[in-house]
Motif scaffolding. Structure first.
Motif, mmCIF file in Angstrom:
data_model
loop_
_atom_site.group_PDB
_atom_site.id
_atom_site.type_symbol
_atom_site.label_atom_id
_atom_site.label_comp_id
_atom_site.label_asym_id
_atom_site.label_seq_id
_atom_site.Cartn_x
_atom_site.Cartn_y
_atom_site.Cartn_z
ATOM 1 N N PRO A 172 26.307 -16.738 -6.309
ATOM 2 C CA PRO A 172 26.231 -16.716 -4.967
ATOM 3 C C PRO A 172 27.225 -15.494 -4.237
ATOM 4 C CG PRO A 172 26.309 -18.896 -5.579
ATOM 5 C CD PRO A 172 26.128 -18.104 -6.942
ATOM 6 N N ALA A 173 28.283 -15.293 -4.949
ATOM 7 C CA ALA A 173 29.310 -14.488 -4.561
ATOM 8 C C ALA A 173 28.844 -12.860 -4.817
ATOM 9 C CB ALA A 173 30.789 -14.553 -5.317
ATOM 10 N N ALA A 174 28.373 -12.768 -6.044
ATOM 11 C CA ALA A 174 27.777 -11.550 -6.388
ATOM 12 C C ALA A 174 26.473 -11.146 -5.403
ATOM 13 C CB ALA A 174 27.241 -11.402 -7.988
ATOM 14 N N LEU A 175 25.616 -12.188 -4.973
ATOM 15 C CA LEU A 175 24.464 -12.081 -3.945
ATOM 16 C C LEU A 175 25.292 -11.668 -2.534
ATOM 17 C CD1 LEU A 175 22.342 -14.885 -5.093
ATOM 18 C CD2 LEU A 175 21.888 -12.499 -5.150
ATOM 19 N N ARG A 176 26.076 -12.081 -2.152
ATOM 20 C CA ARG A 176 26.804 -11.795 -0.999
ATOM 21 C C ARG A 176 27.216 -10.102 -1.050
ATOM 22 N NH1 ARG A 176 28.781 -17.104 -0.949
ATOM 23 N NH2 ARG A 176 30.442 -16.545 -2.237
ATOM 24 N N ALA A 177 28.005 -9.912 -2.059
ATOM 25 C CA ALA A 177 28.332 -8.378 -2.434
ATOM 26 C C ALA A 177 27.082 -7.660 -2.549
ATOM 27 C CB ALA A 177 28.995 -8.416 -3.594
#
Length: 452
Positions: free
Chosen positions: A129-134
Motif C-alpha cells: 500500500p505505501a509503495a502503491l501510494r508512492a
C-alpha cells in the motif's frame, strides 16, 4: 514556510488553482466511495468519504486509466511512460524502507495500454500500500504538469492546525522553489501568534542557513530546504537586515491560526485606492468592486502572493475594467480553442488600473495579469509572475477515497500566447527586498504612484 506553501493541495475542483492553499475536506459519510460505471475514476461531486479501503493495485489501475482517459493529452499519451514513472517510484519507496523484492522487474511493454497494464499488475501482485501510494504520486509527477495533483484527504488535526508560522519566502515560485531566485532568501510573511512570531522572526529576516545548510548554493536555492522545513523541527540562522545581527533560532511546529483570505484596502496619497487581493476565491471579485465604490482616482490592485482560484472570478473582476474583451483561451488537445471573455454584466468602474505582481502570483492570478497586459487595461509593476498555469483542473475520485486532479484543457493568454512555465512580464520592474520589508517600504506601491 516551505512546508506550508509546498504541501498546500487542492481537494475539490476545476475552479481552484494548483498552487492556492485550500481547506482540508471534512468527511462526508462513512460509506466507501462509489465506483465509476466502468470501474475507472469518477468525477468528484462531493467530499471523499470518511472511511474507504486502503490503497490497492486497483487504485493504481484507476489512476492509470483516469490519466489516459481524462488528462489533457491522455488520449495521445505514451502509456508506457506512465507505467515507467509509477514503477520507478514504487521500487524507490520499497528501497527506502529496506523492502525491495528480487523478483520486481518492469515487464516488457508494448504500448497497448490494456495489455501493458495486465503485465504490470501481474508483476506487482497484491502490492504494497505505501509503495502503491508512492507509485501514484510518481506517475502524476511524471506528467510534469503544475496543475496535476494526487491528494489523500485527511481530517483536520485535533486541537487545530499546527506549523512554524513562516508562510512566505522570497524564493517561492507559486508553491515551489524558484530556479530563477537570487540570493538572499528572506522571509516575507509570518502568522501572528505563531511559534515564529513568538521567536521574534519577522518579515525581511534573511535565512542564511537551514539546519546548517546554506540557503543558496552559489546562486541556486538549495532544494534540500524542502525536507528540512517539512520535518516540523528546524534550526534557522537568520540575519536582520536593519542591524546586520545574525542569530540562530530553534523552531518547532506549534498551534497556528489561519484567517480566511480577505480583501483589504486603504487610501494612498492622491486619492488612489490600494486593494490587496490574496486569492481569487468565491466572491472575491465583488469584494474588490465593493472596495472601489467611493470613486477613487485610480486603483493599485496588489496581487503579490496571490496563488490563484476561480477563473469565473477573474472574468468577473476584469468586467469591472473593460467589456467585450477576450481574456484567455482554454484549448483542448484537438479542436478549436474556446475564448474566455469579460463578464459584461458587471458595471464599468472607469478607473485607471495598476496591478502589482510577483513570483507568488500563480494560476488564476496570472490569467488576470495577462488579460490586463494583453488588452491594455492597465500597468503591471513588480516582477514576472510564476508561470504556473497549465490549465484548470478537474477532480476525480479513486476507490481509496483519494482525489486525482487533472487539467482537461490548456490555458493560453489573450493573444494565444503560452504563459505556463514562462509567466507574465511586468511593465516596470520593482522587486521587494529584505530591507524594504524590514523597514516597511514598498517599491511596488512607490512606482505605482509615480506611474499614476
Amino acid at each position: 514556510m516551505i512546508k506550508a506553501l509546498c504541501t498546500a493541495v487542492l481537494v475539490t475542483a476545476c475552479s481552484l488553482s494548483a498552487s492556492a492553499p485550500a481547506p482540508r475536506l471534512r468527511p462526508a459519510t462513512a460509506s466507501p466511495p462509489a465506483a465509476a460505471p466502468d470501474g475507472g475514476c469518477a468525477a468528484i461531486t462531493a467530499p471523499p468519504p470518511e472511511s474507504a479501503p486502503p490503497t490497492s493495485v486497483n487504485t493504481l489501475r484507476q489512476a492509470y486509466f483516469c490519466v489516459l482517459d481524462n488528462y489533457y493529452s491522455g488520449p495521445a499519451m505514451d502509456s508506457t511512460a506512465l507505467l515507467k514513472s509509477a514503477f520507478a517510484a514504487y521500487t524507490r519507496d520499497l528501497m527506502r524502507r529496506g523492502a525491495d523484492r528480487a523478483d520486481l522487474q518492469l515487464p516488457a511493454l508494448t504500448g497497448n495500454r490494456d495489455t501493458d497494464w495486465a503485465a504490470f499488475a501481474k508483476v506487482l501482485g497484491t502490492g504494497d500500500p505505501a509503495a502503491l501510494r508512492a507509485a501514484i504520486t510518481g506517475m502524476v509527477a511524471g506528467l510534469h504538469d503544475n496543475h496535476a495533483r494526487w491528494h489523500r484527504p485527511t481530517p483536520p488535526p485535533e486541537g487545530g492546525p499546527t506549523g512554524t508560522g513562516i508562510v512566505g519566502a522570497s524564493a517561492m515560485q507559486g508553491p515551489q522553489l524558484d530556479p530563477a531566485a537570487r540570493p538572499p532568501l528572506f522571509i516575507t510573511r509570518v502568522l501572528p501568534g505563531s511559534p515564529a512570531a513568538k521567536a521574534d522572526i519577522r518579515p525581511g529576516d534573511i535565512i542564511v542557513k537551514v539546519n546548517g545548510m546554506p540557503a543558496f548554493i552559489g546562486d541556486t536555492a538549495n532544494q534540500g530546504m524542502l525536507d528540512a522545513f517539512a520535518s516540523g523541527k528546524i534550526r534557522l540562522t537568520l540575519k536582520r537586515p536593519t542591524t546586520g545581527r545574525t542569530r540562530t533560532v530553534d523552531l518547532r511546529e506549534g498551534p497556528i491560526t489561519r484567517q480566511p483570505p480577505a480583501v483589504t484596502s486603504k487610501t494612498l496619497p492622491g486619492g488612489v485606492a490600494y486593494v490587496r487581493l490574496p486569492g481569487f476565491h468565491e466572491g472575491a471579485a465583488d469584494q474588490v468592486i465593493a472596495k472601489l465604490q467611493g470613486k477613487p482616482e485610480a486603483v493599485v490592485l496588489d496581487l503579490r502572493g496571490n496563488g490563484g482560484g476561480s477563473p469565473r472570478e477573474v472574468t468577473r473582476l476584469l468586467g469591472a475594467f473593460a467589456h467585450g474583451k477576450v481574456t484567455s483561451y482554454f484549448c483542448p488537445l484537438k479542436g478549436d480553442c474556446v475564448p474566455n471573455r469579460t463578464d459584461d454584466s458587471v458595471p464599468l468602474l472607469g478607473l485607471r488600473l495598476v496591478v502589482l505582481t510577483d513570483r507568488g502570483c500563480a494560476s488564476a492570478c496570472e490569467d488576470f495579469s495577462a488579460a490586463v497586459k494583453g488588452n491594455g487595461l492597465g500597468t503591471l509593476i513588480g516582477t514576472r509572475t510564476a508561470g504556473v498555469i497549465s490549465g484548470p483542473s478537474e477532480g476525480y475520485l479513486l476507490d481509496d477515497g483519494s482525489v486525482l486532479l487533472l487539467p482537461k484543457v490548456r490555458h493560453l493568454g489573450p493573444d494565444r500566447e503560452i504563459i505556463d512555465t514562462i509567466g507574465v512580464p511586468v511593465d516596470h520592474h520593482a522587486p521587494m527586498t529584505a530591507l524594504d520589508l524590514a523597514t516597511g517600504r514598498d517599491p511596488g506601491v512607490a512606482k505605482a504612484l509615480a506611474v499614476l
